[in-house]
Design an enzyme around this catalytic site. Structure first.
Site, PDB file in Angstrom:
ATOM      1  N   GLY A 170       0.811  -1.218   0.000  1.00 24.30           N
ATOM      2  CA  GLY A 170       0.000   0.000   0.000  1.00 24.30           C
ATOM      3  C   GLY A 170       0.839   1.260   0.000  1.00 24.30           C
TER       4      GLY A 170
ATOM      5  N   VAL B 106       2.400   1.836  -3.414  1.00 26.38           N
ATOM      6  CA  VAL B 106       1.404   2.396  -4.341  1.00 26.38           C
ATOM      7  C   VAL B 106       1.211   3.879  -4.044  1.00 26.38           C
ATOM      8  CG1 VAL B 106      -1.037   2.368  -5.005  1.00 26.38           C
ATOM      9  CG2 VAL B 106       0.204   0.216  -4.714  1.00 26.38           C
ATOM     10  N   HIS B 107       1.118   4.207  -2.764  1.00 26.86           N
ATOM     11  CA  HIS B 107       0.942   5.601  -2.349  1.00 26.86           C
ATOM     12  C   HIS B 107       2.114   6.457  -2.824  1.00 26.86           C
ATOM     13  CE1 HIS B 107       0.042   9.067   0.152  1.00 26.86           C
ATOM     14  NE2 HIS B 107       1.219   8.957   0.750  1.00 26.86           N
ATOM     15  N   MET B 108       3.333   5.961  -2.678  1.00 28.41           N
ATOM     16  CA  MET B 108       4.515   6.702  -3.112  1.00 28.41           C
ATOM     17  C   MET B 108       4.517   6.900  -4.625  1.00 28.41           C
ATOM     18  SD  MET B 108       7.426   4.965  -0.655  1.00 28.41           S
ATOM     19  CE  MET B 108       8.768   5.743  -1.557  1.00 28.41           C
TER      20      MET B 108
ATOM     21  N   ALA C 284       2.043   9.549  -5.523  1.00 23.25           N
ATOM     22  CA  ALA C 284       2.503  10.873  -5.110  1.00 23.25           C
ATOM     23  C   ALA C 284       3.467  11.459  -6.135  1.00 23.25           C
ATOM     24  CB  ALA C 284       3.178  10.786  -3.744  1.00 23.25           C
TER      25      ALA C 284
END
Length: 239
Positions: free
Chosen positions: A174, A177-179, A182
């Site tokens: 997760g 994916v977030h990085m 961003a």
């Protein structure tokens, strides 16, 4: 909402606050703890990565530090949860994002969705991380040999190890994916580093948030500044 001292008009480049300082501090504390806890955990789980424990000094130090940085990570995460949970409640409008997933992946999210402060993908990640973090905390306490593991039977500890590993994998995936997202959405990192984004960015990526939450505040600020300017003029004339 803006960083201007005297906002008199709304332009595409007007700065608006996306993340306040407490949330940004909690976020970057979370990032630091994620890497220290995650890398040491990876070394414990996969012998081939044992060399990662030397990032914290020695394997013994890494094993001692791992649970404490994990607790700090959880605390930082809870601060962010308390700050953002109400923006991450799924709503009927999110169906538009789901139906347009293909266009979202192609980079045309603004053509198919009418996002609030966070889109459905971000909301799904938010609740997944909550589940993973609470599971990691509970199972981590059960596994913590120095203080708690002696209170639990071996089968419970084995199940805790399994759930801890699965949750760590979910958390790691997760966060990756977030990085990626961003870096993919230009301006997102600046929003978490400096706290602000532009009106142009907000309109493009989170138009519902801009229209319903940001714009009314900007208009109030402009009106207040106009009244303040008028009072200043009247004071000057009176003198």
């Amino acid at each position: 909402m803006s960083e201007h001292q005297k906002l008199t008009e709304i332009t595409q480049d007007t700065r608006i606050i996306r993340h306040k300082a407490p949330a940004r501090v909690a976020h970057w504390l979370l990032v630091i703890c994620f890497f220290t806890t995650g890398l040491s955990g990876l070394a414990f789980f996969f012998p081939d990565f044992a060399w990662l424990t030397y990032i914290l000094g020695t394997p013994a130090i890494a094993r001692a530090v791992h649970p404490f940085t994990g607790i700090l990570m959880f605390i930082a995460f809870i601060i962010m949860v308390l700050t953002y949970w109400h923006h991450n409640i799924p709503e009927k409008n999110d169906i538009r994002w789901l139906k347009g997933t293909k266009q979202v992946l192609l980079g045309h999210e603004h053509d198919v969705a009418y996002n609030g402060k966070y889109n459905l993908g971000q909301k799904m990640l938010f609740w997944t991380l909550i589940l993973a973090m609470f599971t990691l905390l509970i199972t981590g306490i059960i596994m913590w040999r120095q203080y708690f593991s002696h209170n639990f039977p071996i089968p419970v500890i084995r199940i805790a190890i399994l759930l801890h590993s699965a949750s760590a994998f979910a958390l790691f995936t997760g966060i990756m994916v977030h990085m990626y997202m961003a870096f993919w959405v230009k301006g997102s990192i600046r929003g978490m580093v400096e706290g602000w984004v532009t009106v142009r960015w907000a309109k493009k990526h989170h138009p519902k948030w801009f229209k319903e939450e940001v714009l009314p505040e900007l208009e109030k600020e402009i009106e207040a500044n106009k009244k303040a300017s008028e009072l200043e003029k009247m004071d000057c004339q009176a003198k």
